[in-house]
Enzyme design. Structure first.
Site, PDB file in Angstrom:
ATOM      1  N   LYS A  87       5.153   9.489   8.206  1.00  0.00           N
ATOM      2  CA  LYS A  87       4.962   8.757   9.605  1.00  0.00           C
ATOM      3  C   LYS A  87       6.145   9.469  10.543  1.00  0.00           C
ATOM      4  O   LYS A  87       5.991  10.496  11.226  1.00  0.00           O
ATOM      5  CB  LYS A  87       4.880   7.338   9.616  1.00  0.00           C
ATOM      6  N   TYR A  94       1.056  -1.096   0.046  1.00  0.00           N
ATOM      7  CA  TYR A  94      -0.167   0.130  -0.122  1.00  0.00           C
ATOM      8  C   TYR A  94       0.700   1.270  -0.045  1.00  0.00           C
ATOM      9  O   TYR A  94       1.721   1.563   0.782  1.00  0.00           O
ATOM     10  CB  TYR A  94      -0.841   0.185   1.274  1.00  0.00           C
ATOM     11  N   ASP A 150       9.220   2.596  -0.859  1.00  0.00           N
ATOM     12  CA  ASP A 150       8.276   3.311  -0.184  1.00  0.00           C
ATOM     13  C   ASP A 150       8.768   3.082   1.360  1.00  0.00           C
ATOM     14  O   ASP A 150       8.252   2.077   1.895  1.00  0.00           O
ATOM     15  CB  ASP A 150       6.892   2.917  -0.667  1.00  0.00           C
TER      16      ASP A 150
END
Ligand code: KE4
Length: 435
Positions: A267, A144, A239
């Site tokens: 994050k 994702y 990623d």
């Protein structure tokens, strides 16, 4: 333990917010209950609106590696806010953040701040297509990369949680150039690259997958992607929105020894405030406007509050001893959970790396999205609810990770393992009664 106020708030939330939440995976639907509503948090503990306290292993889906309301982070945000919250004009903090990222992440010579992981991956893809002049993108089933249109194909996280292969509203013309292949299957990637010579702009991959649960790259997989990108003139994009600064100062690329052309971050780099970033080799990144002609922009990109929270968090991670300690705690917890499941006769396969991991309710190894899909999500739902009753908050989905942070101490881990012993017994009883 009662959740009356959370239930009341959820009912009201459903009147004003789609599904009562501002992001699907936090809804609790996948684990058979409404979400709890949090009043405050400190260190590794959450307190909900009914006054219940939980040991938190979600950490806002990864960012809070230093623990909730860390004094250094709160103080940095306060000091920044007292000077103003955003200017839309460059600040010293953005230069400091960029320098820290360049110093810490091996592949990054130049970096651009954005406001989410989605923006980071969306921008990195646009840059890869602009730099190579090619259209096709390779991603992996179960990975994702946020909700940008061209990446909502066979994705993990909330799409895996709710069994949504793609999303209505994304025209076929957009996803026609996105090809999703099985994670860890280098042969299929090699075959695709061979039959699409000169057409692939980039391969984007979570170097450690964490959105189908945690799935580790098999030895040689990432190295193989690196070789294939070099051979075919495509860019390799890591990623590292989750793994960046989570698996070490240099993230997965430093730990696993494979250097991508572009890296996406998020994050942890925001310390709990909205931040993302993408960066890489200077010759690639300087195609971004205004240095170059590939466009990307953002009103609040690099804003002082997020920069101050991110810098304060990265400063907590400067001592390599931090990562050794996180790894030790994570191993202790995982071994305890595996022992507890075995004692209860519940099949559990645990994948772990550094301070992140996942327990799959399946007896089989989990090496890709297809393996992960065999996990017993009903059993996970029971386990989640039983752990919640015992003061432990896990990800409300089998297809997410648990995160250990600096604030978790051995008593917290022992409480979690003891709670798991009882929770697994409930899962075992459910399994017996359903056979
Ligand atoms: P955001 O746009 O949510 O900041 O980041 C998207 C993203 C990109 N790349 C990776 C590897 C990610 O894991 C994410 C977002 N992660 C999920 C949880 N695994 C966010 C939780 C949510 O959607 O509420």
């Amino acid at each position: 333990m009662n959740w009356n106020e959370s239930a009341r708030l959820y009912e009201e939330a459903c009147r004003w917010i789609p599904g009562g939440v501002n992001s699907p995976v936090r809804s609790g639907r996948a684990v058979g209950m409404h979400p709890i509503f949090i009043r405050e948090a400190r260190g590794c503990r959450l307190t909900d609106e009914d006054g219940n306290e939980y040991i938190d292993y979600v950490a806002s889906w990864g960012p809070l590696i230093g623990g909730h309301a860390h004094p250094a982070v709160v103080d940095a945000i306060r000091r920044a806010a007292e000077r103003g919250t955003s200017y839309g004009i460059p600040t010293r903090a953005e230069v400091e953040m960029a320098r820290m990222v360049v110093e810490m992440v091996p592949s990054i010579e130049v970096v651009r701040m954005v406001n989410s992981g989605t923006e980071a991956t969306m921008s990195a893809l646009r840059l890869a297509r602009g730099f190579t002049g090619r259209k096709k993108i390779v991603k992996f089933n179960g990975c994702y990369h946020g909700h940008a249109d061209s990446l909502l194909v066979q994705s993990g996280s909330g799409l895996a949680t709710f069994g949504i292969p793609g999303s209505p509203g994304v025209p076929e013309e957009i996803v026609r150039h996105t090809h999703s292949l099985p994670y860890n299957d280098l042969n299929q990637v090699a075959g695709f690259m061979e039959s699409n010579r000169e057409e692939v702009a980039a391969i984007i991959v979570e170097p450690v997958a964490a959105n189908m649960g945690v799935v580790l790259p098999v030895p040689g997989f990432l190295e193989g992607l690196r070789r294939l990108c070099d051979a075919h003139g495509a860019l390799l994009i890591f990623d590292e929105v989750i793994t960046g600064f989570r698996l070490g100062q240099g993230g997965a690329q430093e730990l696993l020894g494979v250097t991508p052309d572009l890296t996406c971050l998020g994050k942890i780099i925001g310390g709990g405030l909205p931040v993302g970033a993408y960066g890489g080799r200077r010759e690639i990144m300087e195609r971004m406007a205004p240095a170059g002609d590939v466009y990307q922009a953002g009103t609040l990109s690099g804003n002082p509050l997020a920069m101050s929270a991110g810098i304060a968090t990265l400063e907590l991670l400067q001592d390599p001893e931090v990562y050794r300690s996180l790894d030790e705690k994570s191993a202790y917890l995982t071994e305890g959970l595996v022992r507890a499941a075995k004692a209860a006769g519940v099949p559990l396969h645990a994948n772990r790396i550094g301070s992140m991991g996942c327990g799959f309710f399946t007896p089989h190894p989990v090496r890709d999205f297809s393996d992960a899909g065999k996990a017993d999500t009903k059993a996970y739902g029971i386990f989640f609810r039983e752990m919640l009753k015992r003061g432990v908050y896990l990800a409300p989905s089998q297809f997410e990770a648990f995160f250990i942070g600096m604030a978790h101490e051995k008593p917290d881990l022992d409480h979690t393992i003891n709670a798991a012993m009882e929770a697994f017994e409930h899962v075992a009883q459910m399994r017996e009664s359903s056979t």
